[in-house]
Design a protein around this motif. Structure first.
Motif, PDB file in Angstrom:
ATOM      1  N   LEU A 124       0.771  -1.211   0.110  1.00 19.12           N
ATOM      2  CA  LEU A 124      -0.231   0.128  -0.014  1.00 19.12           C
ATOM      3  C   LEU A 124       0.720   1.387   0.155  1.00 19.12           C
ATOM      4  N   VAL A 125       2.006   1.301   0.836  1.00 24.43           N
ATOM      5  CA  VAL A 125       2.666   2.642   0.800  1.00 24.43           C
ATOM      6  C   VAL A 125       3.411   2.764  -0.950  1.00 24.43           C
ATOM      7  N   PHE A 126       4.330   1.718  -1.128  1.00 24.78           N
ATOM      8  CA  PHE A 126       4.952   1.630  -2.520  1.00 24.78           C
ATOM      9  C   PHE A 126       3.790   2.510  -3.628  1.00 24.78           C
ATOM     10  N   MET A 127       2.701   1.576  -3.305  1.00 22.46           N
ATOM     11  CA  MET A 127       1.641   1.726  -4.647  1.00 22.46           C
ATOM     12  C   MET A 127       1.172   3.101  -4.425  1.00 22.46           C
ATOM     13  N   GLY A 128       0.486   3.560  -3.564  1.00 22.74           N
ATOM     14  CA  GLY A 128      -0.128   5.054  -2.947  1.00 22.74           C
ATOM     15  C   GLY A 128       1.455   6.007  -3.081  1.00 22.74           C
ATOM     16  N   GLY A 129       2.329   5.531  -2.300  1.00 21.72           N
ATOM     17  CA  GLY A 129       3.550   6.954  -3.297  1.00 21.72           C
ATOM     18  C   GLY A 129       3.774   6.799  -4.615  1.00 21.72           C
ATOM     19  N   GLY A 130       4.060   6.037  -5.589  1.00 18.70           N
ATOM     20  CA  GLY A 130       4.240   5.787  -6.740  1.00 18.70           C
ATOM     21  C   GLY A 130       2.744   6.051  -7.565  1.00 18.70           C
ATOM     22  N   LEU A 131       1.554   6.265  -7.112  1.00 17.92           N
ATOM     23  CA  LEU A 131      -0.008   6.982  -7.123  1.00 17.92           C
ATOM     24  C   LEU A 131       0.593   8.558  -7.236  1.00 17.92           C
ATOM     25  N   VAL A 132       0.729   8.790  -6.268  1.00 20.26           N
ATOM     26  CA  VAL A 132       0.517  10.292  -5.951  1.00 20.26           C
ATOM     27  C   VAL A 132       1.538  10.864  -6.180  1.00 20.26           C
ATOM     28  N   ALA A 133       2.975  10.190  -6.228  1.00 19.55           N
ATOM     29  CA  ALA A 133       3.726  11.582  -7.678  1.00 19.55           C
ATOM     30  C   ALA A 133       3.728  10.565  -8.609  1.00 19.55           C
ATOM     31  N   LEU A 134       2.724   9.893  -9.458  1.00 18.49           N
ATOM     32  CA  LEU A 134       2.247  10.006 -10.877  1.00 18.49           C
ATOM     33  C   LEU A 134       1.307  10.896 -10.335  1.00 18.49           C
TER      34      LEU A 134
ATOM     35  N   LEU B  82       3.909  18.240 -15.386  1.00 16.33           N
ATOM     36  CA  LEU B  82       5.022  17.877 -16.343  1.00 16.33           C
ATOM     37  C   LEU B  82       4.025  16.803 -17.456  1.00 16.33           C
ATOM     38  N   PRO B  83       2.437  17.660 -17.618  1.00 18.50           N
ATOM     39  CA  PRO B  83       1.973  15.875 -18.516  1.00 18.50           C
ATOM     40  C   PRO B  83       2.744  15.811 -19.866  1.00 18.50           C
ATOM     41  N   GLN B  84       3.557  15.937 -20.416  1.00 23.73           N
ATOM     42  CA  GLN B  84       4.967  15.318 -21.337  1.00 23.73           C
ATOM     43  C   GLN B  84       5.545  14.976 -20.729  1.00 23.73           C
ATOM     44  N   LEU B  85       5.703  14.415 -20.056  1.00 22.22           N
ATOM     45  CA  LEU B  85       6.551  13.366 -19.255  1.00 22.22           C
ATOM     46  C   LEU B  85       5.519  12.270 -18.769  1.00 22.22           C
ATOM     47  N   PHE B  86       3.979  12.870 -18.473  1.00 21.75           N
ATOM     48  CA  PHE B  86       3.176  11.736 -18.225  1.00 21.75           C
ATOM     49  C   PHE B  86       3.258   9.883 -18.488  1.00 21.75           C
ATOM     50  N   GLN B  87       3.165   9.588 -19.683  1.00 17.92           N
ATOM     51  CA  GLN B  87       3.792   8.580 -20.038  1.00 17.92           C
ATOM     52  C   GLN B  87       4.869   7.665 -19.092  1.00 17.92           C
ATOM     53  N   ALA B  88       6.031   8.508 -19.728  1.00 18.62           N
ATOM     54  CA  ALA B  88       7.154   8.234 -19.348  1.00 18.62           C
ATOM     55  C   ALA B  88       7.921   7.947 -17.961  1.00 18.62           C
ATOM     56  N   MET B  89       7.213   8.464 -17.629  1.00 20.37           N
ATOM     57  CA  MET B  89       7.000   8.579 -15.565  1.00 20.37           C
ATOM     58  C   MET B  89       6.514   7.785 -15.326  1.00 20.37           C
ATOM     59  N   GLY B  90       5.147   7.534 -15.555  1.00 18.52           N
ATOM     60  CA  GLY B  90       4.673   6.073 -16.048  1.00 18.52           C
ATOM     61  C   GLY B  90       5.233   4.174 -15.959  1.00 18.52           C
ATOM     62  N   LEU B  91       5.743   4.669 -17.162  1.00 16.85           N
ATOM     63  CA  LEU B  91       6.361   3.469 -16.750  1.00 16.85           C
ATOM     64  C   LEU B  91       7.540   3.158 -16.520  1.00 16.85           C
ATOM     65  N   LEU B  92       8.533   4.415 -15.791  1.00 13.07           N
ATOM     66  CA  LEU B  92       9.266   4.279 -14.544  1.00 13.07           C
ATOM     67  C   LEU B  92       9.035   3.967 -14.089  1.00 13.07           C
ATOM     68  N   LEU B  93       7.537   4.939 -13.433  1.00 15.13           N
ATOM     69  CA  LEU B  93       7.573   4.239 -12.031  1.00 15.13           C
ATOM     70  C   LEU B  93       7.052   2.521 -11.565  1.00 15.13           C
ATOM     71  N   TYR B  94       6.230   2.148 -12.608  1.00 15.60           N
ATOM     72  CA  TYR B  94       6.180   1.052 -12.314  1.00 15.60           C
ATOM     73  C   TYR B  94       6.833   0.309 -12.380  1.00 15.60           C
TER      74      TYR B  94
END
Length: 145
Positions: A47-57, A64-76
């Motif tokens: 819950l901490v890892f996934m919740g923190g990742g969602l908030v960061a995303l 920076l909406p232009q980095l959204f997809q790259a950030m999502g892949l990097l985050l996962y």
């Protein structure tokens, strides 16, 4: 936090936390106190890892909406690597039942990802800002003949 973001977080955290609670109960029945502790730690870590990742995303998407997809892949990828590192560090632990920990971590993470995908599919997020289209209407040009 905007209402869409809070709604997404709520729709992902509640099912994952429910699965974590069920896993703690099952682990307590099967493995006793050590099993319950292992499941509790596994659910909390997920819950901490996934919740923190969602908030960061979500913050990245706003800034920076232009980095959204790259950030999502990097985050996962980063989240999975951190979960594997966490599993490797506590592999030989005697503090809690490692099997209960591992299975709960896996179950809560899978439910989180599935709930997050469902929340994004159900969300009605505008991809065009309606205010900007009204404010930027083109002026009429040419002669009025």
């Amino acid at each position: 936090m905007p209402s869409n973001d809070a709604r997404t977080l709520l729709r992902t955290a509640v099912p994952a936390a429910a699965v974590g609670a069920v896993a703690v109960l099952v682990s307590a029945l099967v493995g006793g106190g050590e099993g319950a502790l292992g499941a509790l730690v596994g659910a909390a870590v997920s819950l901490v890892f996934m919740g923190g990742g969602l908030v960061a995303l979500q913050r990245t998407a706003k800034r920076l909406p232009q980095l959204f997809q790259a950030m999502g892949l990097l985050l996962y990828v980063l989240q999975l690597l951190l979960l594997f590192v966490f599993l490797a560090v506590f592999k030989g632990t005697e503090l809690f039942d490692f099997k209960a920990f591992g299975f709960t971590l896996l179950a809560v993470t899978l439910v989180w990802v599935a709930a997050q995908a469902r929340a994004y599919m159900k969300a009605k997020i505008l991809y065009v800002d309606p205010d900007s289209t009204e404010a930027e209407k083109p002026q009429k040009t040419g002669s009025a003949t």
